[in-house]
Design a protein around this motif. Structure first.
Motif, short mmCIF file in Angstrom:
data_model
loop_
_atom_site.label_atom_id
_atom_site.label_comp_id
_atom_site.label_asym_id
_atom_site.label_seq_id
_atom_site.Cartn_x
_atom_site.Cartn_y
_atom_site.Cartn_z
N ALA A 844 0.82 -1.21 0.00
CA ALA A 844 0.00 0.00 0.00
C ALA A 844 0.86 1.27 0.00
O ALA A 844 0.38 2.36 -0.32
CB ALA A 844 -0.91 0.00 1.23
N LEU A 845 2.11 1.12 0.37
CA LEU A 845 2.99 2.29 0.48
C LEU A 845 3.69 2.64 -0.83
O LEU A 845 4.29 3.71 -0.94
CB LEU A 845 4.07 2.03 1.56
N LEU A 846 3.61 1.74 -1.81
CA LEU A 846 4.35 1.98 -3.06
C LEU A 846 3.79 3.17 -3.82
O LEU A 846 2.59 3.41 -3.84
CB LEU A 846 4.28 0.73 -3.95
N ARG A 847 4.69 3.91 -4.47
CA ARG A 847 4.30 5.05 -5.29
C ARG A 847 4.61 4.77 -6.76
O ARG A 847 5.57 4.05 -7.06
CB ARG A 847 5.12 6.28 -4.91
N ASP A 848 3.84 5.41 -7.63
CA ASP A 848 4.10 5.27 -9.06
C ASP A 848 5.20 6.23 -9.50
O ASP A 848 6.00 5.92 -10.37
CB ASP A 848 2.84 5.58 -9.88
N ARG A 849 5.17 7.42 -8.94
CA ARG A 849 6.12 8.46 -9.35
C ARG A 849 6.74 9.08 -8.11
O ARG A 849 6.11 9.15 -7.06
CB ARG A 849 5.41 9.58 -10.12
N VAL A 850 7.97 9.57 -8.24
CA VAL A 850 8.56 10.34 -7.15
C VAL A 850 8.98 11.70 -7.69
O VAL A 850 9.29 11.84 -8.87
CB VAL A 850 9.78 9.63 -6.50
N THR A 851 8.98 12.69 -6.80
CA THR A 851 9.35 14.06 -7.18
C THR A 851 10.76 14.36 -6.69
O THR A 851 11.09 14.10 -5.54
CB THR A 851 8.36 15.06 -6.56
N LEU A 852 11.58 14.90 -7.59
CA LEU A 852 12.93 15.33 -7.21
C LEU A 852 13.05 16.84 -7.40
O LEU A 852 12.53 17.39 -8.37
CB LEU A 852 13.99 14.65 -8.09
N ALA A 853 13.73 17.48 -6.47
CA ALA A 853 14.02 18.90 -6.64
C ALA A 853 15.25 19.03 -7.53
O ALA A 853 16.17 18.22 -7.45
CB ALA A 853 14.29 19.54 -5.29
N VAL A 854 15.24 20.07 -8.38
CA VAL A 854 16.41 20.31 -9.22
C VAL A 854 17.00 21.66 -8.87
O VAL A 854 16.32 22.68 -8.86
CB VAL A 854 16.04 20.29 -10.72
N GLN A 855 18.29 21.66 -8.53
CA GLN A 855 18.98 22.89 -8.19
C GLN A 855 20.02 23.20 -9.27
O GLN A 855 20.56 22.29 -9.88
CB GLN A 855 19.73 22.74 -6.86
N VAL A 856 20.28 24.49 -9.47
CA VAL A 856 21.44 24.90 -10.26
C VAL A 856 22.32 25.71 -9.32
O VAL A 856 21.85 26.70 -8.74
CB VAL A 856 21.02 25.74 -11.48
N ASN A 857 23.52 25.27 -9.12
CA ASN A 857 24.44 25.90 -8.17
C ASN A 857 23.81 26.07 -6.78
O ASN A 857 23.96 27.10 -6.14
CB ASN A 857 24.92 27.26 -8.69
#
Length: 914
Positions: A844-857
RNA sequence: GCGAAAGUGGCGGAACUGGCAGACGCGCUGGAUUUAGGUUCCAGUGGGGCAACCCAUGCGGGUUCGAGUCCCGCCUUUCGCACCA
């Protein structure tokens, strides 16, 4: 079921059920894992205050949670019933302390029951019960026989007007709180327990207490204060006895320029006999109280005794000074003074123009001396910068080196002591050594000469247990003119405190009652007198935890204690970090050494909760005849707070007259600031569950908690919403069980959120004790549930799963509401703690997608969504193709990309290449 | 004086192992429902620009691709200091 949340009805019903079924009475059961959850017992001051509510709610949350984990949970309660406030109340109201205390207990017990705590009331006792303190008296007699008890003089606060001993608390600005007379120090004989015999063990075992806060362990280590050093004896001209000092800095011995002694030191008394000025100074030192804070903050003053000590190595004559900052109770009551290398000595020497002698060089000075050659380091006298006769090895920079030496000397002369370790200089044969070398060499020399020895010194002092008070446990000793102090024989115990007494506050009724006082000596049978002092109340609070395990035992504790002890979770205020918790650990070792217990320490886990604070409001006293700054404090409940359109507080008015009041600081709830909030009023208005929930939600347990009634309303709102959500749900038709394979995306999401909440709440309560975030997670889940308006069969099934989990997860916080809602969800009336804690399902805990933050410098430029098992390369590629990222790196080279799976992608861009 | 902690929006707090600062709640703004409500519901809410973006975790430095989090130095507040419990 009730359509509206009615706390009064459901709380009464739940409490009746628990009482009727004796739900929280427990017995030893070796087949089950036990959990002993203990909160510090309350002093029965009259009514429950918010500090109690917070403390016992934390304990109750942990207890109920542990019981839902299947453990055999003991949560007891009792009363720390002896103490000073009962005497004060007796004076103020003319009620005997015993009656005042027992009435308070009856009232406060009802209040605790109204809070719904899962307490085993069958084990309750008050420490003023003779059946309790008899064991304490027996233990004391045993310790007396073992030589762990002794009597010696010690200093107390004396009120010369009321002719009574004052507690430190009763000394205000150096004056007795009732008489207003300046307090004096007075020596009287008192009983002591040899806690110092256990100092090493109390220190060592701290390392094993993994479940105690580091701050508490550090404070205890510092309090015990083990230090290794040398005891050094200085001969005194014309005296038979040498003067003993202890130092942790024997490397500075050659820099001693005088010796300081306490005003109570025998040498000071001797010097005072033939010198009125010294006598006056010693007398002056008797002014004021005995607390360490007071002694350490007063102005440093001293006087030359005219006596002379002989330096054990150099043979120099050193003046002996009486100094008001040397404590007789600590160490030998004398210290060697090294003004160049000890800041307090430095200040004293500067004030009285005593010489400073530099014998330790800092690194720079040591370097300069080495550059000047071997002999310079040995012969260097920095005070005169006497380098005469020493030829530098390389002449050219000699002036520069001399300047560095001069600068060091000037700093010590004019600015402050150099207190770090360094190279010894100007110290005869010891010059050139470092700290360790000097310690060894000096120890050997002093031992050989018979004027010193290596020794271990403790800051911890023996426990003075005598109190010149009535309302306490009588010390079981009989004073006989022939036989001295004789313990009361076992068969004559308990020595019962008479309770029906007239209490004036000036003299203890024990002293003024000849019938009680007069007895016969157990040894010679001649007339003798009972000890009229009573025990420090820390004596009772040091072993109550053990007595709860053995109700009714003939001995202090019995075999049942080994089942329950040690306490698995102890909860109380941080203000007890040192004294109570040290005595508590000490007493456990006494019980162990008496063969009554078989564990090393009384408690494996400790949680120290913060205090409860509230805003303060006041008006300046009008027509004040004395201080214009005097304030009338107004209770927060009598005030309306004004805000502007952005929510900023702009002022406050008194409800009664609508006129402004001033807003003071947010401070600990107290009578003096009139900012206390009465728990009973809150329970009556909102119900116990809401009060419990707010006190767990508003702050993490270790921090201070700001009581705020609007916040309490928020909790009530949450419970009403939850109640409504369950009511609405159960009014709908039955549903099939959840079929994971048949769920749509929204149903899957709610199910995942339910199971994530199960994981989070369990971890927050069980491991982190982060009750505030556990409740926040449950609020989030309720927000998700109320937005989920799917009434299909699987929709109803998923909602049911969510609500059922919430009822169980909330039970430690709001046991009354959970008790009612559990029935509403279709279960018979049972003890909800017998339900297993919900388990999260992995799938029940599984996710289809995960979100990643993207940084520049290092700066956030966007987010990307990925499959949970996406590779680094995929993450990197998708990050670089994100428009906001592309914009941020335009015109620059990508030099490096850091991918932290599941969390972040950081693109390092700039000129140049990777 | 000595010992131990803590400083994040308007407020209480979250960020657990150095990885999207501000979860959750209060307060506030706008709207809806209601005979009424100190009820309930919906939306918004760190600051500036009102766009791109910039600034922001007590203050000043440092380490790092990246700091509320680690290091150094300061400031402020709280707790304890042996007789309040």
């Amino acid at each position: 079921m009730q359509e509206h949340y009615d706390p009064r009805a459901i709380e009464t019903a739940a409490q009746t059920f628990w009482a009727d079924t004796r739900a929280y009475e427990v017995t030893e059961d070796p087949s089950r894992e036990k959990f002993y959850c203990l909160s510090m017992l309350p002093y029965p001051s009259g009514a429950l205050h918010m500090g109690h509510v917070r403390n016992y709610t934390i304990g109750d949350v942990i207890s109920r949670y542990q019981r839902m984990q299947g453990r055999n949970v003991l949560q007891p309660m009792g009363w720390d019933a002896f103490g000073l406030p009962a005497e004060n109340a007796a004076i103020a109201r003319g009620i005997p302390p015993a009656k005042w205390t027992r009435d308070n207990i009856d009232h406060m017990r009802e209040q605790l029951q109204a809070m719904g705590f899962a307490i085993d009331w069958s084990r309750e006792f008050a420490t003023c019960d003779p059946s309790y303190y008899v064991h304490e008296q027996r233990m004391f007699v045993r310790l007396f026989e073992q030589g762990l008890v002794y009597r010696k003089n010690s200093v107390v606060n004396w009120d010369p007007v009321d002719q009574t001993v004052l507690a430190n608390e009763q000394v205000v600005d150096g004056r007795g709180w009732r008489s207003g007379a300046p307090v004096k120090k007075r020596e009287i004989p008192q009983w002591f327990l040899k806690i110092t015999d256990y100092a090493q063990e109390l220190l060592d075992e701290l390392d094993r207490l993994q479940g105690w806060p580091e701050a508490v362990k550090t404070m205890q280590r510092n309090w015990i204060g083990r230090s290794e050093g040398l005891e050094i004896r200085f001969d005194v001209e014309g005296a038979h006895e040498p003067l003993s000092v202890f130092t942790t800095r024997p490397d500075t011995l050659m820099g001693v320029t005088f010796v300081s002694i306490a005003a109570e030191h025998p040498l000071a008394h001797a010097a005072a006999r033939n010198n009125p000025a010294i006598a006056a100074f010693v007398e002056q030192c008797r002014h004021g109280g005995v607390s360490e804070a007071e002694l350490e903050t007063q102005e440093k003053r001293g006087i030359d005794t005219g006596l002379v000590a002989i330096h054990p190595v150099s043979g120099e004559k050193l003046p002996i000074w009486v100094a008001n900052f040397v404590l007789m109770g600590y160490g030998t009551g004398a210290v060697m003074a090294v003004p160049a290398h000890d800041q307090r000595d430095w200040e004293f020497a500067t004030k009285y123009r005593l010489p400073k002698k530099i014998v330790i060089a800092d690194a720079d000075t040591a370097d300069a001396l080495r550059a000047l050659g071997e002999r310079a380091a040995v012969a260097f006298d920095p005070m005169s910068v006497a380098l005469g006769g020493i030829a530098p090895e390389s002449g050219s920079d000699r002036v520069g080196l001399e300047d560095r030496l001069t600068a060091f000397a000037r700093r010590i002369e004019q600015e402050s002591a150099f207190t770090e370790h360094g190279m010894l200089v100007n110290s005869q044969d010891f010059s050139g050594l470092d700290f360790d070398g000097a310690l060894t060499a000096l120890a050997e020399k002093l031992e050989a000469d018979g004027c010193g020895a290596r020794t271990v010194h403790w800051r911890l002092r023996d426990w003075g247990v005598s109190r010149q008070r009535y309302w306490g446990c009588p010390i079981p000793i009989i004073h006989c003119d022939r036989c001295g102090a004789v313990p009361v024989p076992e068969e004559q115990l308990p020595v019962v405190l008479p309770e029906d007494v007239a209490f004036s506050g000036v003299q203890s009724p024990l002293k003024s009652d000849p019938q009680w006082r007069n007895t016969v000596c157990p040894e010679c049978g001649e007339p003798a007198e009972r000890e009229t002092d009573t025990f420090d109340t820390f004596m009772e609070s040091s072993w109550y935890y053990a007595r709860y395990t053995s109700p009714g035992a003939e001995t202090q504790v019995d075999a049942r204690a080994d089942y329950w002890l040690p306490v698995d979770q102890y909860i109380g205020g941080i203000e007890h970090a040192i004294l109570h918790l040290l005595y508590f650990r000490f007493y456990h070792k006494l019980l162990r050494d008496a063969g009554l217990l078989h564990s090393r320490e009384p408690a494996t886990n400790l949680l120290c909760q913060g205090m409860v604070v509230a805003e303060t409001f006041y008006r300046d006293s009008e027509l004040g005849t004395r201080d214009s700054g005097k304030r009338d404090w107004i209770n927060p409940s009598e005030v309306n707070v004004q805000r502007n359109e952005r929510g900023h507080v702009i002022g406050a008015t008194l409800k009664a007259d609508g006129l402004p009041v001033w807003i003071g600081a947010t401070e600990k709830m107290s009578k003096s600031k009139n900012n206390g909030v009465d728990p009973q009023t809150m329970i009556d208005k909102y119900g116990a569950d809401t009060v419990r929930l707010f006190s767990m939600f508003a702050a993490p347990p270790e921090q201070s908690l700001e009581w705020n009634e609007a916040g309490v309303e928020g909790m009530a709102r949450f419970l009403r919403r939850f109640w409504r959500e369950v009511t609405t749900h159960v009014s709908q038709p039955d549903h099939p069980p959840v079929d994971p394979a048949a769920l749509n995306a929204a149903q899957k999401t709610l199910r995942r959120q339910t199971h994530e909440t199960i994981v989070k709440v369990g971890d927050d309560i069980g491991r982190r004790h982060a009750f505030n975030t556990a409740i926040a997670a449950l609020m989030e889940l309720l927000n998700h549930v109320s937005k989920f308006d799917d009434v299909s069969e699987q929709g109803r099934a998923v909602r049911h799963e969510a609500l059922q989990a919430m009822v169980l997860l909330l039970n430690p916080f709001t046991p009354h509401a959970s008790h009612a809602l559990w029935q509403a969800l279709g279960h018979p009336e049972t003890l909800i703690e017998d339900q297993p804690w919900p388990k999260a399902e992995r799938e029940a805990l599984l996710r289809d997608r995960v979100t990643l933050a993207v940084q520049v410098n290092g700066k956030l430029r966007g987010t990307i969504e990925l499959a949970p098992d996406a590779s680094r390369e995929e993450a990197e590629m998708q990050a670089l193709s994100e428009p906001s990222v592309a914009r941020a790196i335009a015109g620059q080279n990508v030099r490096k990309v850091i991918v932290v799976p599941g969390k972040i992608v950081n693109i390092v861009a700039g000129e140049g290449t990777a």
